[in-house]
Design a protein around this motif. Structure first.
Motif, PDB file in Angstrom:
ATOM      1  N   ASN A 132      -3.457  -3.454   5.293  1.00 17.45           N
ATOM      2  CA  ASN A 132      -3.350  -4.245   4.077  1.00 17.45           C
ATOM      3  C   ASN A 132      -2.056  -5.040   4.119  1.00 17.45           C
ATOM      4  O   ASN A 132      -1.031  -4.539   4.571  1.00 17.45           O
ATOM      5  CB  ASN A 132      -3.347  -3.320   2.851  1.00 17.45           C
ATOM      6  CG  ASN A 132      -4.696  -2.669   2.663  1.00 17.45           C
ATOM      7  OD1 ASN A 132      -5.730  -3.290   2.907  1.00 17.45           O
ATOM      8  ND2 ASN A 132      -4.678  -1.403   2.247  1.00 17.45           N
ATOM      9  N   THR A 133      -2.130  -6.260   3.674  1.00 17.01           N
ATOM     10  CA  THR A 133      -0.902  -7.048   3.628  1.00 17.01           C
ATOM     11  C   THR A 133      -0.111  -6.650   2.398  1.00 17.01           C
ATOM     12  O   THR A 133      -0.576  -5.909   1.552  1.00 17.01           O
ATOM     13  CB  THR A 133      -1.216  -8.552   3.574  1.00 17.01           C
ATOM     14  OG1 THR A 133      -2.108  -8.778   2.494  1.00 17.01           O
ATOM     15  CG2 THR A 133      -1.832  -9.020   4.876  1.00 17.01           C
ATOM     16  N   GLY A 134       1.105  -7.104   2.277  1.00 14.00           N
ATOM     17  CA  GLY A 134       1.977  -6.737   1.167  1.00 14.00           C
ATOM     18  C   GLY A 134       3.351  -6.470   1.733  1.00 14.00           C
ATOM     19  O   GLY A 134       3.694  -6.987   2.800  1.00 14.00           O
ATOM     20  N   ASN A 135       4.105  -5.667   1.048  1.00 12.42           N
ATOM     21  CA  ASN A 135       5.452  -5.369   1.534  1.00 12.42           C
ATOM     22  C   ASN A 135       5.386  -4.647   2.868  1.00 12.42           C
ATOM     23  O   ASN A 135       4.463  -3.882   3.112  1.00 12.42           O
ATOM     24  CB  ASN A 135       6.180  -4.473   0.524  1.00 12.42           C
ATOM     25  CG  ASN A 135       6.657  -5.275  -0.672  1.00 12.42           C
ATOM     26  OD1 ASN A 135       6.696  -6.509  -0.619  1.00 12.42           O
ATOM     27  ND2 ASN A 135       6.971  -4.585  -1.747  1.00 12.42           N
ATOM     28  N   ALA A 136       6.360  -4.907   3.698  1.00 10.61           N
ATOM     29  CA  ALA A 136       6.428  -4.195   4.975  1.00 10.61           C
ATOM     30  C   ALA A 136       6.592  -2.702   4.695  1.00 10.61           C
ATOM     31  O   ALA A 136       7.371  -2.299   3.845  1.00 10.61           O
ATOM     32  CB  ALA A 136       7.600  -4.717   5.791  1.00 10.61           C
ATOM     33  N   VAL A 137       5.803  -1.890   5.420  1.00 11.23           N
ATOM     34  CA  VAL A 137       5.871  -0.437   5.244  1.00 11.23           C
ATOM     35  C   VAL A 137       7.065   0.082   6.032  1.00 11.23           C
ATOM     36  O   VAL A 137       7.381  -0.433   7.106  1.00 11.23           O
ATOM     37  CB  VAL A 137       4.572   0.210   5.766  1.00 11.23           C
ATOM     38  CG1 VAL A 137       4.570   1.706   5.510  1.00 11.23           C
ATOM     39  CG2 VAL A 137       3.359  -0.442   5.118  1.00 11.23           C
ATOM     40  N   LEU A 187      -2.569   6.624  18.204  1.00 12.55           N
ATOM     41  CA  LEU A 187      -1.668   6.465  17.070  1.00 12.55           C
ATOM     42  C   LEU A 187      -2.423   6.604  15.737  1.00 12.55           C
ATOM     43  O   LEU A 187      -3.601   6.232  15.651  1.00 12.55           O
ATOM     44  CB  LEU A 187      -0.981   5.095  17.139  1.00 12.55           C
ATOM     45  CG  LEU A 187      -0.117   4.902  18.397  1.00 12.55           C
ATOM     46  CD1 LEU A 187       0.420   3.484  18.462  1.00 12.55           C
ATOM     47  CD2 LEU A 187       1.031   5.912  18.418  1.00 12.55           C
ATOM     48  N   PRO A 188      -1.763   7.129  14.710  1.00 10.67           N
ATOM     49  CA  PRO A 188      -2.444   7.314  13.420  1.00 10.67           C
ATOM     50  C   PRO A 188      -3.033   6.005  12.876  1.00 10.67           C
ATOM     51  O   PRO A 188      -4.121   6.008  12.299  1.00 10.67           O
ATOM     52  CB  PRO A 188      -1.338   7.825  12.495  1.00 10.67           C
ATOM     53  CG  PRO A 188      -0.201   8.220  13.357  1.00 10.67           C
ATOM     54  CD  PRO A 188      -0.366   7.587  14.701  1.00 10.67           C
ATOM     55  N   GLN A 189      -2.327   4.896  13.105  1.00 12.58           N
ATOM     56  CA  GLN A 189      -2.805   3.617  12.574  1.00 12.58           C
ATOM     57  C   GLN A 189      -4.152   3.201  13.171  1.00 12.58           C
ATOM     58  O   GLN A 189      -4.880   2.397  12.588  1.00 12.58           O
ATOM     59  CB  GLN A 189      -1.781   2.498  12.852  1.00 12.58           C
ATOM     60  CG  GLN A 189      -0.470   2.647  12.113  1.00 12.58           C
ATOM     61  CD  GLN A 189       0.550   3.448  12.928  1.00 12.58           C
ATOM     62  OE1 GLN A 189       0.197   4.275  13.764  1.00 12.58           O
ATOM     63  NE2 GLN A 189       1.834   3.211  12.650  1.00 12.58           N
ATOM     64  N   GLY A 190      -4.473   3.753  14.347  1.00 15.63           N
ATOM     65  CA  GLY A 190      -5.705   3.334  15.018  1.00 15.63           C
ATOM     66  C   GLY A 190      -6.908   4.168  14.645  1.00 15.63           C
ATOM     67  O   GLY A 190      -8.020   3.889  15.110  1.00 15.63           O
ATOM     68  N   GLN A 191      -6.709   5.243  13.846  1.00 17.46           N
ATOM     69  CA  GLN A 191      -7.800   6.192  13.602  1.00 17.46           C
ATOM     70  C   GLN A 191      -9.003   5.626  12.845  1.00 17.46           C
ATOM     71  O   GLN A 191     -10.139   5.871  13.248  1.00 17.46           O
ATOM     72  CB  GLN A 191      -7.287   7.457  12.896  1.00 17.46           C
ATOM     73  CG  GLN A 191      -6.268   8.252  13.714  1.00 17.46           C
ATOM     74  CD  GLN A 191      -6.674   8.463  15.166  1.00 17.46           C
ATOM     75  OE1 GLN A 191      -7.756   8.949  15.454  1.00 17.46           O
ATOM     76  NE2 GLN A 191      -5.814   8.041  16.086  1.00 17.46           N
TER      77      GLN A 191
END
Lengths: 247, 232
Positions: A132-137, A187-191
């Motif tokens: 999701n776009t928005g503030n950098a995490v 990586l968790p982001q790829g799950q």
């Protein structure tokens, strides 16, 4: 040092190519591409068409350079790209055969320059994570064990140059696809997209006309980033798991 | 079938078929080799003939035999398809030749080695399998041992086939092809299954290399020793 070159010249994708022979005076400290720069200056001075070849960063990280030198992608040295190969790796009076990557999936654009758009289309089919776009995490909001990060990074060092396809007797792209799938699946982001991704990327790889892997290991032996063959084993695991889940 | 169609349509599915059938054929080779090794006991073929009778009469073995044939056919058909299809993926060939700088010659020659094994296999089946399974009962001649057991004498059939030196040479060449085919195939199957691990892979490679040398060697010794009458 005096070098004899046999260089593949081809006007465009549809024309017939042929080898042309050139003589170049090079310094041992020149990179292989700098030696080609010297050749091209010579050709331009003589009013001839310079040799087209791909290059960009010339420091081994962009993945643009692509020459098959005496039958080996990126030349005789292990773990280097053509731009980081130096003329001191050759001897005075050597005859060097220079060809483009050869694979149906990589058509020649001109001379030594080939179209590697097939890799881009494989990436577009699933080699990404949706966020999701928005503030950098905050970078540390997701904890990843060091060894997992290291292994994912090892796969992520693939620069997508296509040497694996070029070295493989089957023109298979599995080391490339394996590296991308491994990096993202660890990586968790790829799950969330893990299973759909591997099936989509393999389907696209097959549709692009790359061959099938027969585990000869030539890809990993020639990879300038030394991506290990284990990424292909991982690709197989990920793919079969996704298939068994009906993806 | 829908969920398994990838086994015949995708590049990864096709190689899974090669690996699964390959491992099944390796298991068959192990059994075959153990039975053949009984010839080397030099007891006039009694143990070997008893084992051959068990293999011919046991219903479980006969059912496995059908599965084995399916495995062979899948491995051969898929292997030939992949060999020819892969060759088409690079229409313009290289002029420069890397030799063995990045891969082993036998890893690049699986289709060729497999074809030699296939030619050998046809001859081999004609020599022994067809004779022992389809000829009229007792066509091979029977033998009665000291304990009163009477059985078909497959051992005698071997001795007669291997009197021909050409047959011996073909069998030894077949075993050479098999050895190199296994040297790549054994560990390659595990890589295809996704087993690639810094501790296990070297073990698999060593076991594979030992298997690839020992099994074809036992197969190859038998025609030679029978030809020269060392085992009678």
């Amino acid at each position: 040092m005096n070098i004899n070159l046999k260089v593949w010249r081809q006007r465009n994708q549809n024309s017939e190519g042929r080898f042309e022979e050139y003589k170049v005076q090079a310094s041992p400290d020149m990179s292989f591409l700098e030696m080609f720069d010297v050749l091209n200056e010579q050709l331009i001075e003589d009013g001839k068409d310079p040799v087209a070849f791909d290059h960009d960063c010339r420091e081994g990280i962009c993945g643009m350079c692509s020459m098959v030198i005496n039958g080996r992608p990126h030349g005789p040295k292990q773990g280097v790209t053509t731009c980081q190969l130096h003329m001191r790796s050759f001897s005075e009076g050597d005859t060097i055969v220079v060809e483009p990557w050869r694979a149906n999936a990589f058509p020649v654009i001109k001379d030594l320059s080939v179209n590697r758009g097939a890799f881009d289309r494989i990436i577009a089919s699933g080699g990404y994570v949706s966020v999701n776009t928005g503030n950098a995490v905050d970078a540390n909001s997701i904890l990843i064990p060091k060894e997992v990060a290291d292994e994912a990074f090892e796969a992520a060092t693939c620069i997508g140059c296509g040497a694996c396809v070029s070295a493989c007797k089957n023109a298979s792209a599995m080391l490339f696809v394996g590296a991308k799938v491994t990096q993202l699946s660890m990586l968790p982001q790829g799950q969330p997209e893990r299973q759909a991704r591997v099936v989509a990327m393999v389907n696209q790889m097959d549709a692009e006309g790359f061959g099938a892997c027969t585990n000869t290991g030539a890809c990993a032996a020639e990879c300038p980033k030394q991506i290990p063959l284990s990424v292909i084993a991982n690709l197989n695991r990920e793919y079969y798991k996704a298939k068994l889940n009906g993806k | 079938m829908g969920v398994l169609s990838f086994l015949f349509s995708s590049s990864l599915g096709r190689k899974l078929v090669m690996a699964v059938t390959g491992i099944a054929l390796i298991a068959f080779l192990l059994v075959h080799c153990l039975i053949n090794a009984m010839v080397l006991l030099n007891d006039g073929g009694q143990t070997f003939n008893e084992a051959a009778r068990f293999m011919a009469e046991n219903p479980f073995i006969r059912i496995s035999e059908i599965l084995l044939f399916v495995g062979f056919l899948l491995h051969i058909a898929q292997g030939l398809y992949l060999t020819f299809d892969n060759r088409k993926r690079r229409a313009a060939k290289y002029t420069g030749n890397p030799g063995n700088a990045n891969s082993k010659w036998y890893s690049r020659s699986m289709g060729f080695l497999g074809t030699i094994i296939l030619i050998f296999l046809v001859l081999h089946l004609k020599h022994f399998w067809v004779v022992s399974r389809f000829h009229a009962p007792h066509a091979l001649g029977e033998i009665t041992y000291a304990n009163g057991d009477t059985m078909e004498n497959l051992f005698l059939e071997m001795a007669s086939v291997f009197t021909n030196p050409i047959a011996v040479v073909i069998y030894v060449l077949g075993c050479f092809s098999l050895a190199y085919h296994l040297l790549h195939g054994f560990s390659s199957a595990f890589q295809t299954f996704g087993v690639n691990h810094k501790s296990y892979t070297p073990i698999i490679a060593s076991v594979g290399a030992a298997f690839s040398i020992i099994v074809p060697l036992i197969f190859a010794i038998i025609p030679v020793v029978m030809h020269f009458g060392i085992i009678k």
